[in-house]
Design a protein around this motif. Structure first.
Motif, PDB file in Angstrom:
ATOM      1  N   ARG A  94      42.389  48.110  51.610  1.00 24.71           N
ATOM      2  CA  ARG A  94      41.395  47.155  52.105  1.00 24.71           C
ATOM      3  C   ARG A  94      41.486  45.845  51.325  1.00 24.71           C
ATOM      4  NH1 ARG A  94      36.168  49.666  50.567  1.00 24.71           N
ATOM      5  NH2 ARG A  94      37.479  50.279  48.787  1.00 24.71           N
ATOM      6  N   ARG A  99      39.801  41.444  51.245  1.00 25.28           N
ATOM      7  CA  ARG A  99      38.824  40.476  51.719  1.00 25.28           C
ATOM      8  C   ARG A  99      39.367  39.073  51.444  1.00 25.28           C
ATOM      9  NH1 ARG A  99      34.359  42.539  49.726  1.00 25.28           N
ATOM     10  NH2 ARG A  99      34.717  41.629  47.659  1.00 25.28           N
ATOM     11  N   SER A 105      37.248  40.381  56.157  1.00 23.78           N
ATOM     12  CA  SER A 105      37.690  41.739  55.849  1.00 23.78           C
ATOM     13  C   SER A 105      38.922  42.112  56.665  1.00 23.78           C
ATOM     14  CB  SER A 105      36.563  42.735  56.125  1.00 23.78           C
ATOM     15  OG  SER A 105      36.203  42.710  57.502  1.00 23.78           O
TER      16      SER A 105
END
Length: 584
Positions: free
Chosen positions: A521, A523, A544
């Motif tokens: 992940r 951002r 995101s």
């Protein structure tokens, strides 16, 4: 020839870098010896061994890594013994007895046997030093290694590596001469020759211990780097300017000959047998393609320039397929993950490519064409003759005119040209060239430029980096724990960040998941805020996103005025692989 000259000066400037410090004690340990019989052979051994071992590595010879590792330990043992000899003269006396007896037999009472032994021992020490020397992977060395990766091991690569090593040896020769003068003055003034010899021996032994334990790399991480990368970048800029000028002249020639009235014969269609496999088709050969007009496109699926040519290639394949046109993609990888055929298959499905694709992992077709560019396309007539070629983006109108003419020459009935424009979406959309003020930037140390973190990059080691107080345009930096490899940088802990000050409508970053395939992940922010309407196709408006497979990710597409912006990407999980930035 330009690369060889610039490689020499790159080696010369290496003496200004902290990376040279580990080999300095070994060079200065013989600074009190005659230049011709002692210091010069040592420097020749250093430059020659560096060029040989590095050349074996870039040639990809089996066992090169193991050979280098074994050589490293042999070199450490040799230099450790040398330091002990300087520190304890009794050791030297014991060692030289059997060696001298052997040398006497070999040289057979030659009057030059003493000189011969000194030259041989100095060259041996130089070779050992060359096995330990790992110069900073700056822009010039990166250009040499990349050239070897693209074009294979050849005399040009070998000459450039040798020039780099000779340049570094030349600087060390000057430094050694200055050191000799200083030592001579100390001996004459204070009579400290014996103490200096022992101190030098102790320094050599300590340096060997530091290198063996890896302490040297940890210490160098805290030494501010000299501005060698800036100097090297300017030299590489000179090389690129020469190449750009050459390409511009070549491009102008291509445009002149590509007009429908005159398509000259530029050679025969080379062999396609170098492909490691074929996708979307059975294997194709030059003979089997006789009677067809063929477009051969060199590309790789994470290259933004290549992606932006795909809408045209797919349109031509569909528009003229029934008229006798065959479009062939030659997928020649740049990064390691692009060699994975499964990744290429996935890319073809995602990009909706249905025409034949030759997987050129060994660069066999690339070399058969003598190609040097991504993207590049060559148009071949029904007799198997190359009649048009174009490097880079653009030239689509002239290329389509050439296709239509060659199809007509082959008997196809060309109707009035379809005026419908070609449109791409996402990363395949056309660039905004008027507002591109940033160039492709590699994150791996082999080709990295513009790195602005206060800490020096430590290759292939986990280190902590910080962002500078301010980033200038086209500078970038790391923050947090990172392991910077030759091709990519990998966050070693959560919340690691990359910041880049850029000027372009679009920003893309080639990313890969963790080595075990686990998604990562991340951002994104622009000037410290969520991108909102300026988010790219691969992230949400809040910035995101997730790295799921190795490819190019479009992270920014600005909707408003294009200005200098600060981009940041924070990886919420460790393990992602960041390869290169591109802009559009």
């Amino acid at each position: 020839m330009s690369l060889i000259v610039i490689a020499f000066f790159g080696g010369v400037f290496t003496v200004l870098s902290p990376c040279i410090l580990p080999v300095v004690p070994f060079v200065f340990a013989r600074s009190d010896k005659p230049f011709i019989t002692d210091r010069l052979p040592l420097l020749i051994g250093l430059a020659g061994t560096f060029a040989l071992v590095t050349g074996i590595g870039v040639a990809g010879l089996a066992g090169a890594a193991q050979l280098n590792e074994y050589g490293r330990w042999i070199a450490l043992a040799t230099l450790g013994l040398f330091g002990a000899v300087l520190l304890f003269p009794s050791i030297a006396e014991r060692l030289t007895r059997p060696l001298s007896a052997l040398a006497d037999r070999i040289v057979a009472r030659s009057q030059t046997q003493g000189t011969t032994r000194r030259i041989a021992s100095s060259m041996l020490l130089g070779a050992a030093t060359g096995l330990l020397w790992a110069p900073c992977a700056g822009p010039i060395l990166g250009v040499i290694l990349t050239s070897a990766a693209l074009h294979g091991a050849n005399w040009h690569t070998a000459a450039a590596l040798a020039a780099y090593g000779i340049g570094a040896a030349s600087s060390l020769a000057v430094a050694s001469s200055l050191g000799k003068r200083a030592l001579d003055r100390l001996k004459r003034s204070f009579g400290v020759g014996e103490h200096l010899r022992r101190a030098t021996g102790a320094l050599v032994v300590l340096t060997v211990a530091a290198i063996a334990t890896g302490l040297d790399t940890r210490v160098l991480a805290h030494i501010p780097g000299a501005p060698t990368n800036g100097i090297e970048s300017k030299l590489v800029g000179v090389l690129k300017a020469k190449q750009t000028s050459h390409d511009a002249r070549q491009g102008a020639r291509i445009m002149r000959v590509s007009m429908p009235a005159a398509l000259p014969v530029q050679g025969k269609l080379p062999s396609l047998d170098g492909a490691t496999t074929w996708l979307n088709s059975a294997p194709l050969s030059a003979d089997a393609l006789r009677g067809k007009v063929v477009v051969v496109n060199f590309w790789t699926y994470s290259c933004i320039n290549c992606l932006r040519t795909l809408p045209y290639l797919k349109t031509w394949a569909q528009r003229y397929g029934n008229d006798g046109l065959v479009v062939i993609g030659v997928h020649t990888p740049e990064f390691g993950f692009e060699r994975d055929t499964a990744n290429v298959k996935r890319a073809l499905a995602n990009l909706n490519i249905k025409y034949p694709v030759a997987v050129d992992n060994d660069y066999g077709i690339w070399r058969a064409f003598g190609n040097q560019y991504w993207p590049a396309f060559y148009i071949v007539d029904a007799q198997g003759r190359v009649r048009f070629h174009h490097f880079g983006e653009g030239g689509y109108g002239e290329a389509e005119n050439a296709i239509r003419q060659l199809l007509a020459d082959n008997g196809a009935s060309m109707t009035a040209r379809d005026a419908q424009s070609v449109q791409g979406s996402g990363a395949q959309a056309a660039a905004d060239p008027a507002d591109i003020g940033s160039d492709e930037t590699y994150v791996g140390y082999r080709q990295a430029q513009g790195f602005a973190s206060p800490q020096r990059v430590m290759p292939d080691a986990i280190e902590t980096y910080t962002l500078p107080a301010r980033l200038s345009l086209n500078d970038w930096a790391l923050d947090g724990k990172w392991n910077v490899g030759a091709e990519a940088a990998v966050p070693a802990a959560p919340q690691a960040r990359i910041a880049y000050r850029f000027h372009a409508r679009d920003l893309h970053l080639v990313l890969g998941p963790s080595p075990d395939g686990k998604p990562v992940r991340f951002r994104v922010t622009i000037d410290g805020a969520a991108p909102g309407a300026s988010h790219g196709a691969d992230i949400a408006a809040d910035g995101s996103g997730v790295v799921t497979n190795a490819r190019l990710y479009q992270l920014v597409r600005q909707t408003g005025a294009v200005a200098d912006r600060t981009f940041e990407i924070e990886f919420l999980d460790p393990g992602a692989q960041a390869y290169s930035f591109t802009f559009g």
